[in-house]
Design an enzyme around this catalytic site. Structure first.
Site, PDB file in Angstrom:
ATOM      1  N   SER A 196       0.796  -1.236  -0.021  1.00 17.42           N
ATOM      2  CA  SER A 196      -0.106  -0.057  -0.150  1.00 17.42           C
ATOM      3  C   SER A 196       0.919   1.211   0.031  1.00 17.42           C
ATOM      4  O   SER A 196       0.528   2.358  -0.568  1.00 17.42           O
ATOM      5  CB  SER A 196      -0.918   0.106   1.101  1.00 17.42           C
ATOM      6  OG  SER A 196      -0.075  -0.204   2.461  1.00 17.42           O
ATOM      7  N   LYS A 219     -11.861   0.922  -2.255  1.00 15.55           N
ATOM      8  CA  LYS A 219     -10.507   1.575  -3.081  1.00 15.55           C
ATOM      9  C   LYS A 219     -11.251   1.736  -4.498  1.00 15.55           C
ATOM     10  O   LYS A 219     -12.013   2.560  -4.874  1.00 15.55           O
ATOM     11  CB  LYS A 219      -9.546   0.863  -2.677  1.00 15.55           C
ATOM     12  CG  LYS A 219      -8.987   0.720  -1.308  1.00 15.55           C
ATOM     13  CD  LYS A 219      -7.725   0.445  -0.851  1.00 15.55           C
ATOM     14  CE  LYS A 219      -7.313   0.076   0.531  1.00 15.55           C
ATOM     15  NZ  LYS A 219      -8.156   1.039   1.442  1.00 15.55           N
ATOM     16  N   HIS A 275      -5.032  -3.191  -2.859  1.00 19.96           N
ATOM     17  CA  HIS A 275      -4.626  -2.151  -3.992  1.00 19.96           C
ATOM     18  C   HIS A 275      -4.611  -2.806  -5.293  1.00 19.96           C
ATOM     19  O   HIS A 275      -4.017  -2.372  -6.335  1.00 19.96           O
ATOM     20  CB  HIS A 275      -3.333  -1.493  -3.478  1.00 19.96           C
ATOM     21  CG  HIS A 275      -3.595  -0.848  -2.254  1.00 19.96           C
ATOM     22  ND1 HIS A 275      -4.185   0.590  -2.497  1.00 19.96           N
ATOM     23  CD2 HIS A 275      -3.346  -0.971  -0.950  1.00 19.96           C
ATOM     24  CE1 HIS A 275      -4.226   1.068  -1.075  1.00 19.96           C
ATOM     25  NE2 HIS A 275      -3.705  -0.146  -0.208  1.00 19.96           N
TER      26      HIS A 275
HETATM   27  C1  PLP Z   1      -3.207  -3.370   2.054  1.00 14.62           C
HETATM   28  C2  PLP Z   1      -4.337  -2.547   2.778  1.00 14.62           C
HETATM   29  N1  PLP Z   1      -5.179  -3.783   3.382  1.00 14.62           N
HETATM   30  C3  PLP Z   1      -6.360  -3.084   4.090  1.00 14.62           C
HETATM   31  C4  PLP Z   1      -6.730  -1.781   4.292  1.00 14.62           C
HETATM   32  C5  PLP Z   1      -7.880  -1.496   4.888  1.00 14.62           C
HETATM   33  O1  PLP Z   1      -9.182  -1.357   4.200  1.00 14.62           O
HETATM   34  P1  PLP Z   1     -10.277  -0.539   4.505  1.00 14.62           P
HETATM   35  O2  PLP Z   1      -9.702   0.759   4.352  1.00 14.62           O
HETATM   36  O3  PLP Z   1     -11.394  -1.060   3.794  1.00 14.62           O
HETATM   37  O4  PLP Z   1     -10.549  -0.616   6.150  1.00 14.62           O
HETATM   38  C6  PLP Z   1      -5.760  -1.063   3.589  1.00 14.62           C
HETATM   39  C7  PLP Z   1      -6.411   0.503   3.642  1.00 14.62           C
HETATM   40  O5  PLP Z   1      -5.865   1.216   3.176  1.00 14.62           O
HETATM   41  C8  PLP Z   1      -4.864  -1.406   2.788  1.00 14.62           C
HETATM   42  O6  PLP Z   1      -4.032  -0.444   2.358  1.00 14.62           O
END
Ligand code: PLP
Length: 398
Positions: free
Chosen positions: A176, A235, A204
């Site tokens: 991320s 996203k 992502h």
């Molecule tokens: C790699 C990754 N997994 C999970 C999440 C969490 O997702 P959510 O924003 O739906 O809680 C994010 C959030 O930015 C993320 O970057």
């Protein structure tokens, strides 16, 4: 008891204090921020679907038909048709027998990992995994072996040492904050060899990787081999919520044991309908995925022309390494003054000394505005004398 004012002062002194900014209007390629129009280079609304008319309409209609909220956990007040319908749709999209919705990606990762590993077992987690994975490892009470970022040799060494206590390997697909991609084929091979499960977070990757945006797992032909795929609706799918794709037995186990599923209100119908409309748009218009990719390439080329060295792979997440947290935020503020909203990312989101601008492109940006932004970033970085060149953040953090 710690003093709150003192803690806030410490955060300010270290350049780690954060504040919320007011955006007036939807998350488009540019936004009205604190009263000014600025180019948005830090949203995960990668395909520009959060404010697409069909997505908005689907949410509005679902609100009228099903109401604004789900009322309770699905185990308490019942499964609603939009939940079941979207789960079936997501499972097909990802090539899995079943999918289970969660309130968010944070809840899906923390809940699934804590449910699938336990005391006496070992979870293997990449050093740059998202915080929700880190917290899932903590909640599981398993021992966590943090392997060096994307370092398959280090992971293999840890797996040999853990022997039959090895339980899960867990990784982001597209990282991320770094924009690089996990070596999924190698991870699947190691999981098979050592008899442990592989969990891949495609937050992502969904909507961004592979010609149809199905993510890294599908693009690598590993849909059957990766035991658990986590994806988010917030996203590229422009809504809110998340899901876990797995076997039917695994999702049944999660229904019975994943605490964020059991003890939290189910995602609201309008968010589910919005995500389903976004999936329709994605499946009928893969050119959005291509536009996202070519926009990322345009931004990377523009930054390179400025003498900057963006890190990561070829994904839509384009990190520009700065190092120092204060310098990173100074650059971010100057860019904002000049019309570019480029978020600075500091510890604890990234390791100490690897603060950076995390730039993200959207399918709806125009290449000329990305080239303009790259120029603005280059000029500002030189003016401030921040060394935004050198190794990619992922390497610096390893
Ligand atoms: C790699 C990754 N997994 C999970 C999440 C969490 O997702 P959510 O924003 O739906 O809680 C994010 C959030 O930015 C993320 O970057």
């Amino acid at each position: 008891m710690s003093d709150i004012a003192e803690r806030l002062r410490e955060l300010r002194d270290a350049g780690l204090h954060r504040r919320l900014r007011l955006v007036d209007g939807p998350q488009g390629p540019s936004v009205q921020l604190d009263g000014r129009r600025v180019l948005l280079l830090c949203s995960n609304n990668y395909l520009g679907l959060a404010d697409h008319p069909r997505v908005r309409k689907a949410a509005a209609e679902a609100a009228m038909r099903w109401g604004a909220g789900a009322g309770a956990s699905r185990l308490i007040s019942g499964n609603m048709a939009p939940h079941r319908q979207l789960e079936e749709r997501l499972a097909r999209f990802k090539g899995y027998p079943a999918a289970l919705l969660f309130g968010s990606g944070y809840l899906a990762n923390s809940g699934a990992i804590a449910a699938l590993a336990g005391r006496g077992e070992v979870v293997f987690s990449d050093a740059l995994n998202h915080a929700s994975i880190v917290d899932g490892c903590r909640l599981s009470r398993a021992e966590t072996f943090v392997y060096r970022h994307n370092d398959v040799e280090h992971l293999a060494w840890g797996l040999r040492r853990a022997a039959d206590r090895a339980s899960l390997i867990v990784t982001d697909a597209v990282f991320s904050m770094d924009g690089d991609v996990a070596p999924l084929g190698e991870l699947a091979r190691l999981a098979r060899e050592h008899g442990c499960r592989l969990v891949v977070d495609e937050a992502h990757a969904t909507g961004a990787v592979g010609a149809e945006g199905r993510g890294c797992v599908a693009a690598s032909g590993l849909s059957g081999e990766v035991d658990v795929v986590v994806g988010t609706l917030g996203k590229a799918l422009g809504s809110y919520g998340a899901y876990v794709c797995a076997s039917r037995a695994m999702t049944e186990l999660l229904v019975n044991t994943a605490r964020p599923f059991i003890f939290s209100t189910a995602p609201p119908p309008p968010a589910l309908a919005a995500a389903e409309a976004a999936l329709d748009l994605l499946e009928s218009g893969p050119e959005r995925v291509a536009a996202l990719r070519s926009n990322a390439a345009a931004l990377r080329a523009g930054l390179a022309a400025e003498g900057l060295s963006p890190g990561g792979a070829e994904t839509q997440i384009v990190p520009v390494a700065i190092g120092d947290a204060v310098a990173t935020m100074r650059l971010s503020e100057l860019l904002l003054e000049r019309g570019v909203f480029a978020q600075g990312i500091r510890p604890p989101t990234v390791p100490e000394g690897t603060s950076r601008l995390r730039l993200t492109t959207m399918a709806t940006h125009r290449p000329d505005e990305l080239r303009w932004a790259a120029r603005v970033i280059g000029v500002a970085a030189r003016e401030l004398g921040v060394a935004a060149t050198g190794p990619a953040p992922a390497l610096a953090a390893a």
